[in-house]
Scaffold this motif. Structure first.
Motif, mmCIF file in Angstrom:
data_model
loop_
_atom_site.group_PDB
_atom_site.id
_atom_site.type_symbol
_atom_site.label_atom_id
_atom_site.label_comp_id
_atom_site.label_asym_id
_atom_site.label_seq_id
_atom_site.Cartn_x
_atom_site.Cartn_y
_atom_site.Cartn_z
ATOM 1 N N CYS A 1 0.766 -1.436 0.030
ATOM 2 C CA CYS A 1 -0.260 -0.196 -0.398
ATOM 3 C C CYS A 1 1.017 1.527 -0.052
ATOM 4 C CB CYS A 1 -1.165 -0.138 1.069
ATOM 5 S SG CYS A 1 -2.378 -0.822 1.231
ATOM 6 N N ASN A 2 2.004 1.026 0.629
ATOM 7 C CA ASN A 2 2.902 2.186 1.078
ATOM 8 C C ASN A 2 3.159 2.924 -0.309
ATOM 9 O OD1 ASN A 2 3.615 3.795 3.446
ATOM 10 N ND2 ASN A 2 5.483 4.112 1.838
ATOM 11 N N ARG B 1 0.689 -1.704 9.601
ATOM 12 C CA ARG B 1 0.994 -0.576 8.660
ATOM 13 C C ARG B 1 2.346 -0.569 9.905
ATOM 14 N NH1 ARG B 1 -3.682 -0.894 6.287
ATOM 15 N NH2 ARG B 1 -3.588 -0.477 4.591
ATOM 16 N N HIS C 1 3.841 4.145 13.396
ATOM 17 C CA HIS C 1 3.955 2.804 13.027
ATOM 18 C C HIS C 1 4.671 3.074 11.129
ATOM 19 C CE1 HIS C 1 1.997 6.624 10.798
ATOM 20 N NE2 HIS C 1 2.486 6.109 10.127
ATOM 21 N N GLU D 1 1.784 3.302 5.473
ATOM 22 C CA GLU D 1 1.144 4.908 5.213
ATOM 23 C C GLU D 1 0.301 3.934 3.788
ATOM 24 O OE1 GLU D 1 1.337 8.380 5.846
ATOM 25 O OE2 GLU D 1 1.642 8.550 7.589
ATOM 26 N N GLY D 2 -0.819 4.311 3.848
ATOM 27 C CA GLY D 2 -1.520 3.907 1.629
ATOM 28 C C GLY D 2 -3.492 3.531 2.160
ATOM 29 N N TYR E 1 -7.860 0.547 10.904
ATOM 30 C CA TYR E 1 -8.942 1.620 10.387
ATOM 31 C C TYR E 1 -9.060 2.434 11.046
ATOM 32 C CZ TYR E 1 -10.213 -0.129 5.642
ATOM 33 O OH TYR E 1 -10.637 -0.101 4.340
ATOM 34 N N THR F 1 -7.009 5.479 11.670
ATOM 35 C CA THR F 1 -6.817 7.136 11.030
ATOM 36 C C THR F 1 -6.697 7.099 9.467
ATOM 37 O OG1 THR F 1 -4.438 6.404 10.802
ATOM 38 C CG2 THR F 1 -5.083 6.952 13.017
ATOM 39 N N ASP F 2 -6.888 7.915 9.191
ATOM 40 C CA ASP F 2 -7.098 8.183 7.433
ATOM 41 C C ASP F 2 -5.667 7.464 7.037
ATOM 42 O OD1 ASP F 2 -5.344 10.034 8.370
ATOM 43 O OD2 ASP F 2 -6.594 12.262 7.742
ATOM 44 N N ARG F 3 -4.958 7.581 7.545
ATOM 45 C CA ARG F 3 -4.478 6.987 6.902
ATOM 46 C C ARG F 3 -4.048 5.453 5.948
ATOM 47 N NH1 ARG F 3 -2.308 4.959 12.554
ATOM 48 N NH2 ARG F 3 -2.002 2.301 11.842
ATOM 49 N N SER F 4 -5.798 4.648 6.493
ATOM 50 C CA SER F 4 -5.591 3.505 6.081
ATOM 51 C C SER F 4 -6.756 4.079 4.750
ATOM 52 C CB SER F 4 -5.907 2.466 7.113
ATOM 53 O OG SER F 4 -5.031 1.779 8.419
ATOM 54 N N THR G 1 -7.540 2.066 18.309
ATOM 55 C CA THR G 1 -6.292 2.422 17.928
ATOM 56 C C THR G 1 -5.739 1.354 19.265
ATOM 57 O OG1 THR G 1 -4.504 3.585 17.191
ATOM 58 C CG2 THR G 1 -5.574 4.572 19.256
#
Length: 366
Positions: A200-201, A239, A246, A249-250, A272, A274-277, A298
């Motif tokens: 993803c990253n 991640r 962490h 990201e992505g 899920y 944070t918005d990093r996922s 979290t």
């Protein structure tokens, strides 16, 4: 457990990824063992005592599936991999990079032909866990995904000139490992997988990237297709998790077709928190009969999320996956390494209860 029961009861509506903060008696015993003040038998006794207490804590805080908290290992992945034939652990010049934090220096490398070690210490670890859990609930065990040995540079090209030969031996080692756990009574096994997070990253349009996604899907699907029918096999897509930091990201978009459309796990534990996922749209590729476990709470910080916001996000996810096929957990474990995240044990259990309470409100029939 029948196939119907498998797809409707596991993963649990309120589940967890697996690792828990190491307790003070366990930390002390490990230090004494490293210093040569106690032997392996004495360390094992402390580990067993602390795991027994941990099972009690998990039950009292509302969980139905119980892990050993990964109390008998230092790392979520290396302890397993270095005890496969063909790999060894070693101390590199630098530890893994987690942004502004460098992880403790330890890694693994390919030094020979790969196969499953029938005397792998994790077999004894699962046997002990299963005996402690008994009839209290379901014993869940976690091991790293085979994809963890497929990062660039991990394959020893002198031993394995081709990726295909390497892939074949890794897959067979894991097929044999899964069967060995099953023969000891394991019916709930999880493959922890940071490699998907890595993909993803570092997503791009190269042929090499496309091949990496194909190999990752093939690796896990080979294990899924070979497993006993009544073994619940799940995965956790991570991640990175080290002292509440962490490394990747992505969103899931670049891997959605391969991960959700080309593999058939009984459950997918997804980050899920944070918005990093990214968003839930990639879940549209999921057409399986298992469950998507939303890691909306979290494990990295102590603050409890707003219940109504979590419920709203579950409702949003149900646009892509039926509510009956969703569940809830923390986004990761509390201690992917023995250092653990920056929470207290009390805060850890508050997080667990939070997951359980929300799940009961969303799925009251369970």
């Amino acid at each position: 457990m029948t196939t119907a029961e498998k797809t409707t009861t596991l993963p649990f509506r309120a589940d967890h990824v697996g690792s828990f903060l190491r307790t003070e008696p366990l930390k002390e015993a490990r230090l004494k063992f490293a210093a040569g003040e106690i032997d392996a038998a004495a360390l094992d006794q402390v580990e067993t005592e602390e795991i027994t207490k941990l099972i009690k804590d998990q039950k009292e805080n509302g969980l139905k599936g119980f892990t050993d908290g990964e109390f008998r290992r230092s790392w979520w992945h290396i302890d397993f991999i270095e005890n496969l034939n063909g790999f060894e652990g070693y101390v590199p010049e630098h530890g893994y990079d987690f942004g502004d934090v460098e992880v403790r220096k330890y890694a693994f490398r390919n030094v020979g032909k790969i196969s499953f070690n029938p005397n792998h210490p994790f077999l004894a670890a699962f046997k002990s866990l299963n005996e402690i859990v008994g009839d209290q609930g379901v014993a869940k065990f976690t091991i790293p995904s085979p994809n963890e040995v497929f990062y660039p540079g991990y394959r020893n090209e002198e031993i394995y000139p081709s990726v295909e030969a390497y892939q074949a031996d890794v897959q067979q080692a894991y097929i044999d490992a899964v069967q060995a756990f099953y023969d000891l009574g394991c019916r709930y096994l999880q493959l922890d997988d940071v490699h998907w997070g890595f993909l993803c990253n570092f997503a791009d349009d190269s042929e090499e990237y496309k091949a990496s996604k194909r190999v990752a899907a093939e690796n896990v699907q080979a294990i899924i297709e070979a497993k006993p029918a009544d073994l619940v096999l799940t995965t956790h897509v991570c991640r990175g998790n080290y002292k509440s930091h962490h490394s990747l990201e992505g969103p899931y978009d670049p891997i959605a077709e391969e991960l959700f459309g080309q593999t058939s796990f009984d459950g997918y534990f997804l980050e899920y928190d944070t918005d990093r996922s990214g968003g839930f749209e990639p879940l549209a590729f999921f057409k399986g009969k298992g469950r998507i476990v939303l890691g909306l709470v979290t494990s990295k910080t102590a603050e409890l999320e707003d219940k109504e916001e979590i419920k709203a996000r579950i409702k949003e996810a149900s646009k892509y996956v039926p509510l009956d096929q969703l569940a809830l957990s923390t986004q990761c474990g509390f201690a992917s390494t023995e250092e653990g995240n920056l929470l207290t044990e009390e805060e850890q259990w508050a997080k667990v209860r939070h997951v359980v309470e929300i799940a009961k409100e969303v799925w009251p029939e369970d």
